[in-house]
Structures are given as C-alpha cells and as structure tokens.
Scaffold this motif. Structure first.
Motif, short mmCIF file in Angstrom:
data_model
loop_
_atom_site.label_atom_id
_atom_site.label_comp_id
_atom_site.label_asym_id
_atom_site.label_seq_id
_atom_site.Cartn_x
_atom_site.Cartn_y
_atom_site.Cartn_z
N ASN A 133 5.12 -4.60 -7.90
CA ASN A 133 5.15 -4.11 -9.27
C ASN A 133 3.76 -3.94 -9.88
O ASN A 133 3.62 -3.77 -11.09
N ASP A 134 2.72 -3.94 -9.02
CA ASP A 134 1.36 -3.86 -9.55
C ASP A 134 0.47 -3.12 -8.55
O ASP A 134 0.85 -2.90 -7.40
N ARG A 135 -0.73 -2.74 -8.99
CA ARG A 135 -1.71 -2.08 -8.15
C ARG A 135 -2.82 -3.04 -7.73
O ARG A 135 -3.23 -3.90 -8.51
N GLY A 136 -3.33 -2.86 -6.54
CA GLY A 136 -4.38 -3.69 -5.98
C GLY A 136 -4.04 -4.01 -4.52
O GLY A 136 -3.01 -3.56 -4.03
N PRO A 137 -4.83 -4.78 -3.83
CA PRO A 137 -6.15 -5.32 -4.21
C PRO A 137 -7.25 -4.29 -3.94
O PRO A 137 -7.15 -3.51 -2.98
N PHE A 138 -8.28 -4.32 -4.75
CA PHE A 138 -9.36 -3.35 -4.61
C PHE A 138 -10.58 -3.99 -3.95
O PHE A 138 -11.70 -3.93 -4.45
N VAL A 139 -10.32 -4.60 -2.80
CA VAL A 139 -11.36 -5.22 -1.97
C VAL A 139 -11.23 -4.63 -0.58
O VAL A 139 -10.12 -4.52 -0.04
N GLU A 140 -12.32 -4.21 0.00
CA GLU A 140 -12.31 -3.56 1.30
C GLU A 140 -11.63 -4.45 2.36
O GLU A 140 -11.91 -5.64 2.47
N GLY A 141 -10.73 -3.84 3.11
CA GLY A 141 -10.07 -4.54 4.21
C GLY A 141 -8.80 -5.26 3.84
O GLY A 141 -8.10 -5.76 4.73
N ARG A 142 -8.45 -5.33 2.56
CA ARG A 142 -7.22 -6.02 2.14
C ARG A 142 -6.15 -4.99 1.81
O ARG A 142 -6.41 -4.02 1.10
N ILE A 143 -4.93 -5.23 2.32
CA ILE A 143 -3.87 -4.23 2.14
C ILE A 143 -2.83 -4.64 1.12
O ILE A 143 -2.05 -3.78 0.67
N ILE A 144 -2.79 -5.91 0.72
CA ILE A 144 -1.79 -6.33 -0.26
C ILE A 144 -2.29 -7.56 -0.99
O ILE A 144 -3.04 -8.38 -0.43
N ASP A 145 -1.92 -7.68 -2.26
CA ASP A 145 -2.24 -8.84 -3.09
C ASP A 145 -0.93 -9.54 -3.43
O ASP A 145 -0.01 -8.90 -3.98
N LEU A 146 -0.82 -10.80 -3.12
CA LEU A 146 0.40 -11.56 -3.33
C LEU A 146 0.31 -12.40 -4.60
O LEU A 146 -0.77 -12.85 -4.98
#
Length: 259
Positions: free
Chosen positions: A122-135
């Motif tokens: 339900n949200d956008r991100g993560p905006f860090v190189e190499g990361r595909i999902i923020d939990l």
C-alpha cells in the motif's frame, strides 16, 4: 432483539463467510489471481514519478517474481498516510514497492529461513539501490528480518488486493510452513494462533470449525501448536476469510503460504 441472539447471528454470518471463501477459490497457475471484489487502483499511484533524480514507472506486472534485498520501516512513519491513503501501521502486515499496482498482494519469502507471508502493498519505496521491497516492522519481525535490518527475499506478485484491507494486527509466526498441497499456485492458510499447550490449540480449532487443524512445529525439545484453517488456492479468498477470523476475536491471524 436480545443481545445474545444478535451475537449468535453475527458468529453464524462470519462462519458462512469463511465457508464461502473456502468453497469459491480456484487455482490459476502462472497468472495473477482475478478478484471479484478487488480494491480499485488508487488514482495517481500509476503515474511516473521521480525520487532523487531517478524516474519510476508503475505498471501492471503479472509475472513479477524477483529476488533481492528487503528492508523495513517503522516508528518514524507510524500513523502517517501511505501512497494509497491508508494509515501506516508499523505492526501490520504491509509493504512498500516502487512500481507494483496499489493496493496489491505479494508473497514474500525470507530465503534465509524459509518463512513466507502474504502482504498487502500500500506504499511506495524503498528508494535505496539494490532493495526491492520495504516491509512494515511487523512483517519484518514475522519473517525473521528485524534484527539484521535487511535480508535476501523472494517477492512474487499475486494480484490486486481485496477491497477490505488487513486489520493491521500480527503475532509471531513459526519458521516452517504447512505441508503444501499438490497443484495450483498456493495453497494459502490462515494461522489463527500458535500455542505452547496442545489442549488450548485444540479448543481454538474446535471453535473455528471443520477446516481448522492443529499443526505441530518446533525444535530443541519445545513444541509449538499452530491452529491452521484452509487451504485456499486463492490468496484473496484466504485474506477475506482471515478478516472473518480476526472479527471473531483472533486479532493475530496471519495469512501464510506453502508451495
């Protein structure tokens, strides 16, 4: 009408919902699952957007199945609106993704321990190189990723999320999944709770009906008795049934999967 009669009618309706969700699910191997009561894509969330000089283009991605690094976010965003307008609950079972449709459902597997959960995106991100999902913090803890901060996961897109979202509650999940059934893309199970006492687990299973069973897990001489309901081949039907279980008083009910 007497209060006792009203309570009985509500319980009967919830049991009917669980049964209906179980009976109406159909496997659909290799394609995202179509939901008859799916939440519409939130207006504006599919537009191209820019963060830190980089452009992202959200899109329908029916075959999305990626492996990469997951991170988690918590207290600093707790209570704030997500990209869908839902309030972020750090203890809930949700996630953020850069380009998948919102809201949607993903299956996330911690490749280090095999723990697997279905999460509402339900949200956008993560905006860090190499990361595909923020939990969410709750999802990271349940998957066993909380202490290290990041970890390697597999993320599989399941399709649109149900119109009714999760309640935001969670509890600890065991590190193993139920024995998978053959065929289909699931199965998906509701874990109503886990108990150290077998008799307590059996009482809960009896209260939740014929589809509830007690699964024994654990190690080092310590057994854990999980109450499982299912299986469903369709994660959206299972999620709606999970909400019915939550409404019956099992606020920590989880949606888990095994393949």
């Amino acid at each position: 009408m007497a209060a006792k009669t009203i309570r009985l009618l509500v319980c009967a309706a919830l049991l009917s919902l669980v049964a209906a969700c179980a009976g109406g699910a159909r496997p659909d191997a290799g394609r995202p699952l179509i939901v008859t009561d799916s939440a519409p894509i939130v207006s504006g969330t599919m537009r191209a957007y820019q963060v830190r000089g980089r452009w992202y283009q959200p899109a329908e991605q029916p075959g999305y199945d990626e492996t990469g690094q997951a991170s988690w976010y918590g207290q600093q965003f707790h209570g704030r609106p997500t990209a869908t307008g839902e309030r972020f609950d750090m203890n809930g079972l949700t996630a953020a993704h850069k380009t998948l449709p919102l809201p949607g459902l993903v299956e996330v597997t911690n490749l280090a321990n095999g723990r697997r959960l279905v999460l509402r995106v339900n949200d956008r991100g993560p905006f860090v190189e190499g990361r595909i999902i923020d939990l969410s913090r709750g999802a990271a803890e349940t998957l066993g990723l909380l202490s290290q901060g990041v970890g390697e996961v597999r993320v599989r897109y399941l399709g649109r999320a149900p119109r009714l979202g999760g309640d935001g509650s969670r509890q600890h999940a065991a590190g193993t999944s139920p024995t998978p059934a053959r065929g289909g893309t699931g199965p998906y199970w509701i874990q109503a709770g886990d108990f150290a006492d077998r008799r307590a687990a059996r009482r809960v299973a009896e209260q939740l009906g014929d589809r509830a069973t007690v699964d024994v897990t654990g190690g080092d001489g310590r057994s854990l008795y999980r109450v499982l309901i299912g299986p469903w081949p369709d994660p959206n039907a299972a999620e709606q049934a999970r909400q019915a279980v939550v409404a019956r008083g099992y606020a920590g009910a989880l949606l888990i999967s095994a393949r």
